[in-house]
Design an enzyme around this catalytic site. Sequence first.
Site, PDB file in Angstrom:
ATOM      1  N   ASP A  97      -0.885  -7.557  -5.188  1.00 41.27           N
ATOM      2  CA  ASP A  97      -2.223  -7.546  -4.586  1.00 41.27           C
ATOM      3  C   ASP A  97      -2.152  -8.345  -3.286  1.00 41.27           C
ATOM      4  OD1 ASP A  97      -4.851  -7.795  -3.859  1.00 41.27           O
ATOM      5  OD2 ASP A  97      -5.540  -8.606  -5.785  1.00 41.27           O
TER       6      ASP A  97
ATOM      7  N   LYS B  79     -11.185  -2.878  11.940  1.00 37.37           N
ATOM      8  CA  LYS B  79      -9.963  -2.520  12.665  1.00 37.37           C
ATOM      9  C   LYS B  79      -9.943  -3.180  14.047  1.00 37.37           C
ATOM     10  CE  LYS B  79      -7.713   0.091   9.749  1.00 37.37           C
ATOM     11  NZ  LYS B  79      -6.463  -0.400   9.147  1.00 37.37           N
TER      12      LYS B  79
ATOM     13  N   TYR C 209     -15.573  -0.114   8.809  1.00 38.81           N
ATOM     14  CA  TYR C 209     -14.132   0.144   8.939  1.00 38.81           C
ATOM     15  C   TYR C 209     -13.696  -0.076  10.395  1.00 38.81           C
ATOM     16  CZ  TYR C 209      -9.872   3.085   8.906  1.00 38.81           C
ATOM     17  OH  TYR C 209      -8.598   3.578   9.034  1.00 38.81           O
TER      18      TYR C 209
ATOM     19  N   ARG D  22      -2.089  -0.375  -7.229  1.00 36.52           N
ATOM     20  CA  ARG D  22      -2.060   0.618  -8.305  1.00 36.52           C
ATOM     21  C   ARG D  22      -0.616   0.949  -8.674  1.00 36.52           C
ATOM     22  NH1 ARG D  22      -3.447   6.462  -5.429  1.00 36.52           N
ATOM     23  NH2 ARG D  22      -3.612   5.693  -3.307  1.00 36.52           N
TER      24      ARG D  22
ATOM     25  N   GLY E 128       0.846  -1.209   0.000  1.00 36.03           N
ATOM     26  CA  GLY E 128       0.000   0.000   0.000  1.00 36.03           C
ATOM     27  C   GLY E 128       0.871   1.244   0.000  1.00 36.03           C
TER      28      GLY E 128
HETATM   29  P1  NAD Z   1      -4.714   5.039   1.262  1.00 37.51           P
HETATM   30  O1  NAD Z   1      -6.068   4.648   0.786  1.00 37.51           O
HETATM   31  O2  NAD Z   1      -4.201   6.387   0.949  1.00 37.51           O
HETATM   32  O3  NAD Z   1      -3.639   3.981   0.780  1.00 37.51           O
HETATM   33  C1  NAD Z   1      -3.896   2.608   0.743  1.00 37.51           C
HETATM   34  C2  NAD Z   1      -3.118   2.023  -0.415  1.00 37.51           C
HETATM   35  O4  NAD Z   1      -3.384   0.610  -0.446  1.00 37.51           O
HETATM   36  C3  NAD Z   1      -3.533   2.587  -1.779  1.00 37.51           C
HETATM   37  O5  NAD Z   1      -2.406   3.074  -2.471  1.00 37.51           O
HETATM   38  C4  NAD Z   1      -4.158   1.400  -2.490  1.00 37.51           C
HETATM   39  O6  NAD Z   1      -3.932   1.382  -3.887  1.00 37.51           O
HETATM   40  C5  NAD Z   1      -3.482   0.227  -1.809  1.00 37.51           C
HETATM   41  N1  NAD Z   1      -4.258  -1.009  -1.935  1.00 37.51           N
HETATM   42  C6  NAD Z   1      -5.597  -1.144  -1.907  1.00 37.51           C
HETATM   43  N2  NAD Z   1      -5.938  -2.435  -2.085  1.00 37.51           N
HETATM   44  C7  NAD Z   1      -4.782  -3.114  -2.227  1.00 37.51           C
HETATM   45  C8  NAD Z   1      -4.479  -4.482  -2.453  1.00 37.51           C
HETATM   46  N3  NAD Z   1      -5.451  -5.404  -2.583  1.00 37.51           N
HETATM   47  N4  NAD Z   1      -3.178  -4.854  -2.540  1.00 37.51           N
HETATM   48  C9  NAD Z   1      -2.186  -3.917  -2.425  1.00 37.51           C
HETATM   49  N5  NAD Z   1      -2.422  -2.600  -2.225  1.00 37.51           N
HETATM   50  C10 NAD Z   1      -3.701  -2.217  -2.147  1.00 37.51           C
HETATM   51  O7  NAD Z   1      -4.725   4.799   2.851  1.00 37.51           O
HETATM   52  P2  NAD Z   1      -3.801   5.495   3.958  1.00 37.51           P
HETATM   53  O8  NAD Z   1      -4.494   6.705   4.438  1.00 37.51           O
HETATM   54  O9  NAD Z   1      -2.404   5.574   3.481  1.00 37.51           O
HETATM   55  O10 NAD Z   1      -3.939   4.422   5.125  1.00 37.51           O
HETATM   56  C11 NAD Z   1      -2.991   3.384   5.324  1.00 37.51           C
HETATM   57  C12 NAD Z   1      -3.412   2.594   6.555  1.00 37.51           C
HETATM   58  O11 NAD Z   1      -3.485   3.481   7.682  1.00 37.51           O
HETATM   59  C13 NAD Z   1      -4.790   1.942   6.468  1.00 37.51           C
HETATM   60  O12 NAD Z   1      -4.777   0.724   7.169  1.00 37.51           O
HETATM   61  C14 NAD Z   1      -5.689   2.914   7.197  1.00 37.51           C
HETATM   62  O13 NAD Z   1      -6.826   2.285   7.718  1.00 37.51           O
HETATM   63  C15 NAD Z   1      -4.767   3.394   8.288  1.00 37.51           C
HETATM   64  N6  NAD Z   1      -5.181   4.688   8.843  1.00 37.51           N
HETATM   65  C16 NAD Z   1      -5.114   5.826   8.080  1.00 37.51           C
HETATM   66  C17 NAD Z   1      -5.520   7.032   8.625  1.00 37.51           C
HETATM   67  C18 NAD Z   1      -5.445   8.309   7.828  1.00 37.51           C
HETATM   68  O14 NAD Z   1      -5.917   9.358   8.313  1.00 37.51           O
HETATM   69  N7  NAD Z   1      -4.871   8.302   6.629  1.00 37.51           N
HETATM   70  C19 NAD Z   1      -5.994   7.084   9.944  1.00 37.51           C
HETATM   71  C20 NAD Z   1      -6.103   5.904  10.661  1.00 37.51           C
HETATM   72  C21 NAD Z   1      -5.657   4.711  10.107  1.00 37.51           C
HETATM   73  N1  SER Z   2      -8.641   9.054   8.793  1.00 41.05           N
HETATM   74  C1  SER Z   2      -9.333   7.821   8.924  1.00 41.05           C
HETATM   75  C2  SER Z   2     -10.719   7.907   8.373  1.00 41.05           C
HETATM   76  O1  SER Z   2     -11.285   8.976   8.451  1.00 41.05           O
HETATM   77  C3  SER Z   2      -9.375   7.387  10.361  1.00 41.05           C
HETATM   78  O2  SER Z   2      -9.049   6.060  10.413  1.00 41.05           O
HETATM   79  O3  SER Z   2     -11.208   6.920   7.927  1.00 41.05           O
END
Ligand code: NAD
Ligand code: SER
Length: 314
Positions: free
Chosen positions: A54, A148, A144, A38, A10
């Site tokens: 994937d 989690k 979600y 992607r 990811g």
């Molecule tokens: P994002 O959606 O920006 O990035 C996720 C990436 O995973 C994308 O680039 C997507 O193409 C890739 N992906 C999706 N399906 C896939 C697959 N089958 N195989 C391989 N790659 C795949 O998400 P993010 O904000 O970078 O979040 C990353 C992690 O952090 C997640 O677990 C999310 O729940 C957690 N998180 C994020 C936030 C936030 O505010 N961004 C807050 C809490 C938790």
């Molecule tokens: N930033 C994330 C969301 O809004 C929190 O996990 O989904």
Amino acid sequence: MTKEKILVIGASGQIGVELTLALRKIYGATNVIASDLREQNPLLEGTGPYVSLDVMNKEMLHVQVIRQGVTQIYLLAAILSATGEKNPALAWHLNMQGLLNVLDIAKEEKLTKVYWPSSIAVFGPTSPKKDCPQKTIIEPTTVYGISKYAGEFWCNYYFMKYGVDVRSLRYPGLISYKSAPGGGTTDYAIEIFHEALEEGHYKCFLERDTYLPMMYMPDAIRATIELMEAPKEKISIRTSYNLSAISFSPEEISTEIKKHIPEFTINYAPDYRQAIANSWPQSIDDSVAAKDWGWKPEFDLSAMTKDMLDNLRK
Ligand code: NAD
Ligand code: SER
């Protein structure tokens, strides 16, 4: 510098890009393999190896881990809160099966460490709203959040039963300027900066007084690396650590932006994401992370706002 070989799954996402770049600085470019479903994010191009992958294809993932000599996995692929409510089955499937695939491979290949982020979304309307503690009532109401919370207990299970050293943080909403956010409820706090600079106005999908826990990306990246580098005996939480930095409302962040762009205006048109935000705490108690491995945030609202605007203007 080290024999570790890290796979970031990811890596093209909001956190993945910045975490991959930070890990490459520490472990060396060739020792950190970026991967995603992607295409490679342009910010990663020329900075180190990339494989298309994937996480749902366990066999291919397993082959890559063996072929590349991977010793650690950072699993970031997931569907976030707002997108998850639009497609609950897909969110559950990716968020659960992706994690189980990684944990199984970590167990079989005896990986040294795994990182998997949880979220403040594990908390629900029955959790305390202010300074929500590490251990409390946890009854999530989004798919979600459910995924989690279940994931946290799978991490704990693989640690207890198989000794997999998997570590986790409950990130708040993360704010950054490098890579676009992926469909969360807290995304408004990123959109607002772009719209303020481009349009001078932002139509906010949350109400003015919706307080949520937030964090600037440099703090989140540092927290992740500090957790992963902490000695094993310091890690007392094997589900996921509460993590906190700032708490603000749309009205408060717009007031802060106005200090830099006086003509900026905002109006409020709450949509389905308001119910998600209402179900989450307004602030988080992260004293266990502070005690166990010394966590301390650096960016407050004003420092973050200035840094975001300075960087987006560039
Ligand atoms: P994002 O959606 O920006 O990035 C996720 C990436 O995973 C994308 O680039 C997507 O193409 C890739 N992906 C999706 N399906 C896939 C697959 N089958 N195989 C391989 N790659 C795949 O998400 P993010 O904000 O970078 O979040 C990353 C992690 O952090 C997640 O677990 C999310 O729940 C957690 N998180 C994020 C936030 C936030 O505010 N961004 C807050 C809490 C938790
Ligand atoms: N930033 C994330 C969301 O809004 C929190 O996990 O989904």
